[in-house]
Motif scaffolding. Structure first.
Motif, PDB file in Angstrom:
ATOM      1  N   ILE A 259       0.833  -1.207   0.000  1.00 22.50           N
ATOM      2  CA  ILE A 259       0.000   0.000   0.000  1.00 22.50           C
ATOM      3  C   ILE A 259       0.865   1.253   0.000  1.00 22.50           C
ATOM      4  O   ILE A 259       0.666   2.172  -0.806  1.00 22.50           O
ATOM      5  N   LEU A 260       1.841   1.303   0.895  1.00 26.35           N
ATOM      6  CA  LEU A 260       2.706   2.482   0.987  1.00 26.35           C
ATOM      7  C   LEU A 260       3.591   2.630  -0.241  1.00 26.35           C
ATOM      8  O   LEU A 260       3.826   3.737  -0.731  1.00 26.35           O
ATOM      9  N   LEU A 261       4.092   1.500  -0.758  1.00 26.02           N
ATOM     10  CA  LEU A 261       4.967   1.537  -1.931  1.00 26.02           C
ATOM     11  C   LEU A 261       4.240   2.054  -3.161  1.00 26.02           C
ATOM     12  O   LEU A 261       4.710   2.983  -3.842  1.00 26.02           O
TER      13      LEU A 261
ATOM     14  N   VAL B 298      -5.407  -3.155  -6.005  1.00 24.32           N
ATOM     15  CA  VAL B 298      -6.625  -3.536  -5.283  1.00 24.32           C
ATOM     16  C   VAL B 298      -7.460  -4.511  -6.102  1.00 24.32           C
ATOM     17  O   VAL B 298      -7.986  -5.496  -5.567  1.00 24.32           O
ATOM     18  N   VAL B 299      -7.595  -4.267  -7.399  1.00 24.79           N
ATOM     19  CA  VAL B 299      -8.363  -5.182  -8.252  1.00 24.79           C
ATOM     20  C   VAL B 299      -7.736  -6.575  -8.248  1.00 24.79           C
ATOM     21  O   VAL B 299      -8.437  -7.589  -8.112  1.00 24.79           O
ATOM     22  N   LEU B 300      -6.414  -6.638  -8.371  1.00 24.70           N
ATOM     23  CA  LEU B 300      -5.728  -7.937  -8.367  1.00 24.70           C
ATOM     24  C   LEU B 300      -5.842  -8.626  -7.012  1.00 24.70           C
ATOM     25  O   LEU B 300      -5.983  -9.856  -6.942  1.00 24.70           O
TER      26      LEU B 300
ATOM     27  N   ILE C 104      -8.441  -4.279   1.850  1.00 29.63           N
ATOM     28  CA  ILE C 104      -7.261  -3.626   1.292  1.00 29.63           C
ATOM     29  C   ILE C 104      -7.669  -2.451   0.410  1.00 29.63           C
ATOM     30  O   ILE C 104      -6.999  -1.410   0.378  1.00 29.63           O
ATOM     31  N   GLY C 105      -8.789  -2.586  -0.298  1.00 31.91           N
ATOM     32  CA  GLY C 105      -9.285  -1.480  -1.096  1.00 31.91           C
ATOM     33  C   GLY C 105      -9.636  -0.273  -0.244  1.00 31.91           C
ATOM     34  O   GLY C 105      -9.288   0.862  -0.560  1.00 31.91           O
TER      35      GLY C 105
END
Length: 207
Positions: free
Chosen positions: A17-19, A45-47, A60-61
């Motif tokens: 997420i941060l990367l 997020v889709v993956l 996660i989204g």
């Protein structure tokens, strides 16, 4: 799910997420074409939803969307003519992106790797079309303003470049999720979501 898998998942998801947020915000020119920027957070997020199910995709989204809102909340012109920074749009969009990825023919296709590209393309197309429709409605209908983007410009300078960039970005992100995690190869079967229960162990690896 064992504690080691949980810790590994939390750490890797946090790093991802941060990367991806940092890369997208800090180096937009390096991943852009015709004014569009590869949406690494959206693709990620889709993956995540596509490979790991609704719970991972939605959570996660939502978290990625919150980070997105913190880094680069979109600004809109209000009906009073004043520019306003929106809050929560990124969280909503990426929550829906994760949910969409988890539902994209995953049961029929057994979360196959080739169709992951199609999932990203479909999600991107829906996102861009709805975005333009909402902008048109907001500016032209509610605001009684002038919407300056024509159909041809919308397709050639917005939708198609974004599709191309997101599909290209899918490959490295897919490889990261496939080989690095958040779940170790072989341990994904410890994740008891609806897809694994429906198709049995190792369903994630079917192509």
């Amino acid at each position: 799910m064992s504690m080691s898998i949980t810790i590994r998942k939390v750490i890797l998801y946090t790093v991802y997420i941060l990367l991806f947020a940092s890369l997208q915000v800090s180096f937009p020119d390096a991943i852009s074409f015709r004014g569009q920027i590869a949406d690494l957070m959206f693709v990620f997020v889709v993956l995540t939803g596509y490979f790991f199910g609704f719970a991972d995709g939605a959570i996660i989204g939502l978290l990625t969307g919150v980070v997105r809102d913190c880094f680069s909340s979109p600004a809109v012109v209000g009906l009073d003519g004043k520019v306003q920074v929106t809050v929560g749009i990124g969280a909503l969009v990426l929550f829906l992106a994760g949910a969409f990825g988890s539902a994209f023919f995953t049961k029929k296709l057994h979360r196959s790797i080739p169709f992951a590209f199609l999932a990203v393309a479909a999600a991107t197309l829906i996102y861009k079309v709805i975005g333009h429709a909402v902008s048109f409605f907001w500016i032209k209908v509610l605001g009684n303003g002038f919407y300056s983007i024509g159909i041809g410009e919308m397709i050639l300078d917005s939708i198609l470049p974004q599709l191309m960039l997101n599909i290209i970005a899918t490959l490295p992100l897919l490889l990261l999720l496939r080989f690095l995690g958040p779940y170790k190869l072989g341990s994904v079967t410890d994740k008891k979501d609806d897809v694994i229960e429906a198709y049995g162990e190792n369903s994630w690896f079917r192509i």
